[in-house]
Design a protein around this motif. Structure first.
Motif, short mmCIF file in Angstrom:
data_model
loop_
_atom_site.label_atom_id
_atom_site.label_comp_id
_atom_site.label_asym_id
_atom_site.label_seq_id
_atom_site.Cartn_x
_atom_site.Cartn_y
_atom_site.Cartn_z
N PHE A 114 30.48 103.78 32.68
CA PHE A 114 29.58 104.33 33.69
C PHE A 114 30.38 104.66 34.94
N PRO A 115 29.93 105.67 35.70
CA PRO A 115 30.67 106.06 36.91
C PRO A 115 30.60 104.99 37.99
N ASP A 116 31.46 105.17 39.00
CA ASP A 116 31.55 104.20 40.09
C ASP A 116 30.29 104.16 40.96
N ARG A 117 29.39 105.10 40.75
CA ARG A 117 28.12 105.05 41.47
C ARG A 117 27.32 103.81 41.08
N PHE A 118 27.65 103.25 39.95
CA PHE A 118 26.98 102.05 39.47
C PHE A 118 27.81 100.83 39.88
N SER A 119 27.15 99.86 40.49
CA SER A 119 27.83 98.62 40.84
C SER A 119 26.84 97.47 40.68
N ALA A 120 27.36 96.27 40.61
CA ALA A 120 26.50 95.11 40.44
C ALA A 120 27.16 93.90 41.08
N SER A 169 21.26 84.94 39.84
CA SER A 169 20.51 86.18 39.81
C SER A 169 21.47 87.34 40.05
N SER A 170 20.99 88.54 39.79
CA SER A 170 21.91 89.68 39.86
C SER A 170 21.20 90.90 40.40
N GLU A 171 21.97 91.78 40.98
CA GLU A 171 21.50 93.09 41.44
C GLU A 171 22.34 94.19 40.80
N LEU A 172 21.67 95.26 40.44
CA LEU A 172 22.34 96.47 39.99
C LEU A 172 22.07 97.54 41.03
N ASN A 173 23.11 98.15 41.54
CA ASN A 173 22.98 99.20 42.54
C ASN A 173 23.46 100.53 41.96
N ASP A 205 19.94 109.73 35.67
CA ASP A 205 19.87 108.27 35.81
C ASP A 205 18.49 107.74 35.46
N SER A 206 17.55 108.63 35.24
CA SER A 206 16.20 108.21 34.85
C SER A 206 16.27 107.49 33.51
N ALA A 207 15.81 106.25 33.48
CA ALA A 207 15.95 105.42 32.29
C ALA A 207 15.24 104.10 32.50
N LEU A 208 15.20 103.32 31.43
CA LEU A 208 14.76 101.92 31.51
C LEU A 208 16.02 101.08 31.69
N TYR A 209 16.06 100.29 32.74
CA TYR A 209 17.22 99.43 33.00
C TYR A 209 16.87 98.01 32.60
N LEU A 210 17.64 97.50 31.66
CA LEU A 210 17.38 96.18 31.09
C LEU A 210 18.40 95.17 31.59
#
Lengths: 120, 112
Positions: free
Chosen positions: A60-66, A73-77, A85-90
């Motif tokens: 995945f591109p660098d636009r995605f970070s976590a 707990s966790s965050e996805l940015n 990017d429209s999708a279900l994020y699991l």
């Protein structure tokens, strides 16, 4: 017992915006993984964190970070959102690697219900 | 690199007849293999897992899968389909690096 929880359930954003998705693992689980599931496809691995450190990263591109917090707990940015990017994020949590009976190890992951992201 | 190929995108069976969902895998290491089910608007649920113990694995709801190393296959079966089995099924491989690679999925339709 509470399972993996994710928030928000649904989210609508416009192109170029930024989004933060949140995940709380099952109590006692120290590993969190993130997946993207585009409609009609299988989930694609994005990140895995264990004990607050990145253990794996998908294509995945660098636009995605976590990140993972001390309470696991966790965050996805995702920055600069695109229509694609429209999708279900699991989010999935696990204890980490578990030893099997015959000596092999595996990583049993428990999935949350997901966050449905729509980018307009 | 690891990957899975689910050989059928859609399988349709009649209620009470056997189910066969096919999966082939590729892995450089001794893999762990899983089958997950996803019902509409619900999360992924683990059906069964292979972790280098018995090659015939029994899961929930009457499902089974057999690990065949010589054929690099891990097909999912059930002797008698039930209407509630209608869902999307994913075959998954995980190697020593722990990230899980999902197949594209097989949609199972059960006709009354």
């Amino acid at each position: 017992d509470a399972g993996v929880t994710q928030s928000p359930t649904h989210l609508i954003k416009t192109r170029g915006q930024h989004v933060t998705l949140r995940c709380s693992p099952i109590s006692g689980h120290k590993s969190v993984s993130w997946y993207q599931q585009v409609l009609g496809q299988g989930p694609q691995f994005i990140f895995q964190y264990y004990e607050k450190e990145e253990r794996g990263r998908g294509n995945f591109p660098d636009r995605f970070s976590a990140r993972q917090f001390p309470n696991y707990s966790s965050e996805l940015n995702v920055n600069a959102l695109l229509l694609g990017d429209s999708a279900l994020y699991l989010c999935a949590s696990s204890l980490g690697k578990v030893m099997g009976i015959a000596g092999g190890s595996y990583n049993e992951q428990f999935f949350g219900p997901g966050t449905r992201l729509t980018v307009l | 690199a690891q990957s899975v190929t689910q050989l059928d995108s859609h399988v349709s069976v009649s209620e009470g007849t056997p189910v066969l969902l096919r999966c082939n895998y590729s892995s450089s290491y001794s893999p762990s293999l899983f089958w997950y089910v996803q019902h509409p608007n619900k999360g992924l649920q683990l059906l069964l897992k292979y972790t280098s113990a018995a090659t015939l694995v029994k899961g929930i709801n009457g499902f089974e899968a057999e690990f065949k190393k010589s054929e690099t296959s891990f097909h999912l079966t059930k002797p008698s389909a039930h209407m509630s089995d209608a869902a999307e099924y994913f075959c998954v491989v995980s190697d020593q690096f722990e990230d899980m690679r999902f197949g594209a999925g097989t949609r199972l339709t059960v006709k009354p």
